[in-house]
Scaffold this motif. Sequence first.
Motif, short mmCIF file in Angstrom:
data_model
loop_
_atom_site.label_atom_id
_atom_site.label_comp_id
_atom_site.label_asym_id
_atom_site.label_seq_id
_atom_site.Cartn_x
_atom_site.Cartn_y
_atom_site.Cartn_z
N VAL A 324 5.47 0.29 0.99
CA VAL A 324 6.76 0.57 0.36
C VAL A 324 7.38 -0.73 -0.13
CG1 VAL A 324 9.06 1.54 0.67
CG2 VAL A 324 7.09 2.64 1.75
N SER A 325 7.23 -1.79 0.67
CA SER A 325 7.76 -3.10 0.27
C SER A 325 7.10 -3.60 -1.00
CB SER A 325 7.59 -4.11 1.40
OG SER A 325 8.50 -3.87 2.45
N VAL A 326 5.78 -3.38 -1.13
CA VAL A 326 5.08 -3.77 -2.36
C VAL A 326 5.71 -3.06 -3.56
CG1 VAL A 326 2.91 -3.61 -3.64
CG2 VAL A 326 2.89 -4.34 -1.25
N GLY A 327 5.94 -1.76 -3.41
CA GLY A 327 6.51 -0.99 -4.50
C GLY A 327 7.92 -1.40 -4.85
N LYS A 328 8.74 -1.61 -3.83
CA LYS A 328 10.13 -1.99 -4.09
C LYS A 328 10.20 -3.37 -4.71
CE LYS A 328 14.71 -2.77 -3.07
NZ LYS A 328 15.49 -4.01 -3.20
N LEU A 329 9.44 -4.31 -4.17
CA LEU A 329 9.45 -5.67 -4.68
C LEU A 329 8.99 -5.71 -6.14
CD1 LEU A 329 9.64 -8.79 -4.26
CD2 LEU A 329 7.26 -8.70 -3.48
N ASN A 330 7.86 -5.11 -6.42
CA ASN A 330 7.30 -5.18 -7.77
C ASN A 330 8.14 -4.41 -8.78
OD1 ASN A 330 4.82 -5.74 -9.65
ND2 ASN A 330 5.28 -3.56 -9.89
N ASN A 331 8.45 -3.17 -8.47
CA ASN A 331 9.05 -2.32 -9.49
C ASN A 331 10.47 -2.72 -9.84
OD1 ASN A 331 6.61 -1.07 -9.36
ND2 ASN A 331 7.41 0.99 -9.03
N VAL A 332 11.25 -3.16 -8.86
CA VAL A 332 12.61 -3.60 -9.19
C VAL A 332 12.55 -4.94 -9.91
CG1 VAL A 332 14.89 -4.15 -8.29
CG2 VAL A 332 13.55 -2.33 -7.23
N ARG A 333 11.68 -5.82 -9.47
CA ARG A 333 11.55 -7.12 -10.12
C ARG A 333 11.14 -6.97 -11.58
NH1 ARG A 333 8.18 -11.39 -6.72
NH2 ARG A 333 6.45 -10.01 -7.26
N GLU A 334 10.20 -6.08 -11.85
CA GLU A 334 9.76 -5.87 -13.23
C GLU A 334 10.82 -5.11 -14.03
OE1 GLU A 334 7.25 -7.43 -14.51
OE2 GLU A 334 6.89 -8.26 -12.53
N GLU A 375 13.23 -11.30 -1.01
CA GLU A 375 12.71 -12.22 0.00
C GLU A 375 12.29 -11.49 1.27
OE1 GLU A 375 15.35 -14.42 -2.80
OE2 GLU A 375 15.49 -12.55 -1.69
N VAL A 376 13.07 -10.51 1.68
CA VAL A 376 12.71 -9.72 2.86
C VAL A 376 11.39 -9.00 2.63
CG1 VAL A 376 13.33 -7.64 4.17
CG2 VAL A 376 15.02 -9.45 3.84
N HIS A 377 11.22 -8.39 1.46
CA HIS A 377 9.98 -7.67 1.20
C HIS A 377 8.80 -8.62 1.07
CE1 HIS A 377 11.84 -3.79 1.07
NE2 HIS A 377 12.75 -4.22 0.21
N ILE A 381 5.46 -8.23 3.44
CA ILE A 381 4.10 -8.24 2.91
C ILE A 381 3.32 -9.43 3.48
CG2 ILE A 381 2.72 -8.44 0.81
CD1 ILE A 381 5.21 -7.17 -0.64
N GLY A 382 3.98 -10.58 3.55
CA GLY A 382 3.33 -11.76 4.10
C GLY A 382 2.91 -11.57 5.54
N GLN A 383 3.76 -10.95 6.33
CA GLN A 383 3.40 -10.69 7.73
C GLN A 383 2.21 -9.75 7.82
OE1 GLN A 383 6.68 -9.50 10.22
NE2 GLN A 383 5.37 -8.90 11.92
N ALA A 384 2.21 -8.71 6.95
CA ALA A 384 1.09 -7.77 6.99
C ALA A 384 -0.23 -8.46 6.66
CB ALA A 384 1.35 -6.63 6.00
N LEU A 385 -0.20 -9.44 5.76
CA LEU A 385 -1.43 -10.10 5.32
C LEU A 385 -1.88 -11.23 6.24
CD1 LEU A 385 -0.74 -10.22 1.47
CD2 LEU A 385 -2.33 -8.72 2.68
N THR A 386 -0.92 -11.87 6.92
CA THR A 386 -1.27 -13.02 7.76
C THR A 386 -1.22 -12.71 9.26
OG1 THR A 386 1.01 -13.85 7.93
CG2 THR A 386 -0.29 -14.56 6.01
N GLY A 387 -0.50 -11.67 9.61
CA GLY A 387 -0.31 -11.37 11.01
C GLY A 387 0.73 -12.24 11.68
N VAL A 388 1.45 -13.03 10.90
CA VAL A 388 2.45 -13.95 11.45
C VAL A 388 3.82 -13.59 10.88
CG1 VAL A 388 3.17 -16.36 11.64
CG2 VAL A 388 0.74 -15.79 11.60
N SER A 389 4.80 -13.42 11.76
CA SER A 389 6.16 -13.15 11.32
C SER A 389 6.85 -14.45 10.94
CB SER A 389 6.97 -12.45 12.41
OG SER A 389 8.32 -12.31 12.01
N ALA A 390 7.44 -14.48 9.74
CA ALA A 390 8.17 -15.66 9.29
C ALA A 390 9.67 -15.39 9.18
CB ALA A 390 7.62 -16.12 7.93
N PHE A 391 10.13 -14.33 9.82
CA PHE A 391 11.54 -13.98 9.73
C PHE A 391 12.42 -14.95 10.51
CE2 PHE A 391 9.81 -9.94 8.28
CZ PHE A 391 10.70 -9.60 7.28
#
Length: 392
Positions: A324-334, A375-377, A381-391
């Motif tokens: 859902v974050s991928v969709g929100k980030l991409n579609n609103v940004r575009e 930035e939150v999204h 996505i970054g956490q899902a791909l790396t397994g590391v939380s950067a919050f």
Amino acid sequence: MSTEGVTSIESLLDLDSLLSAEDIDLRTMVRQFGEQRLRPHIAEWFETGQVPVRDLAVEIGKLGLLGMHLTGYGCSGSSATAYGLVCQELEAVDSGLRSLVSVQGSLAMFAIHHWGSEEQREQWLPGMAAGELIGCFGLTEPDFGSNPGGMRTTARRDGSDWILNGSKMWITNASVADVAIVWARADDGVLGFAVPTSTPGFSAREMTHKMSLRASVTSEFSLDDVRVPEDARLPGARGLSGPLSCLSEARFGIVFGAVGAARDCLESALDYVGSRQVFDKTLAGYQLTQAKIADMAVELGKAQLLALHLGRLKDEGRIRPEQVSVGKLNNVREAIKIARQCRTLLGANGITLEYPVIRHANNLESVLTYEGTSEVHQLVIGQALTGVSAFR
């Protein structure tokens, strides 16, 4: 300019072939409602900052669109994809109108439907589905938006009751709502409550001087020793998973809604460049114009395909929050890029409410940051791909 042989935005990628006949019929119905009932008034509502929320809620409720993706209690139990298409058509008119439907259905009603008791569902949901009762969702606070875990609103036990204190900000429809879903910190974690707005100690005021989402009621509300019984607590919700699950529902609608806003901008720009004469020929006849149009159409088509893919995943019960974050980030940004680019094609006319482009661009500035900033999204996505939380 002749329209013979012209391909429409929607037919460029033959996206209707991915939809069922029922989906197309529903989309057509909502689009007609938007064109006939909403679009003739939307510029005025935006300019004045006044929108007839209660009247519109009843009308939209009669169409079966409020909480349509929920089952029972007056809700139709439609597919996630169908709900997304409704959000797309409403936001093609204005983001504030889609926000009315998504806050009612995906935040307030979903919270009661998913986390509430059977008594709470029976008490609130039928009236909310009909648009006769308005709900709001109180999570964001003056000092805590992206970090809801820092909330200061408290819930304290007092005998068999709860005492709520605190304030919430940037809350859609709070000043016209009948029930507020309030998230508060208790000794054993974050809890949710369905609070009638008539309860003593609850007060709300509309926030004005906005330059975005002007055709939407935005409010802040305060809780001053608001006493509610135990049966006002949402029994299934404990911890931040409660409100975050609601936010994921609302973000899904935005994935589709942003496509609608972008499409409306591009359609308006196409119509304009086809008739605007510049140096003795239409603006559409210039290479730079066509390059802009082509790039925007490609991005819009990609955003629509992403939305439909996520709709299918949700219908299959397989969607994950980071998707859902991928969709929100991409579609609103575009979408906001498309709105800004269309504004350039319309020149000075692009800044007037005679055309929808600047209104969409202004609205999308809010959509870009609410229900999770870009930035939150990115961090989800970054956490899902790396397994590391950067919050933190």
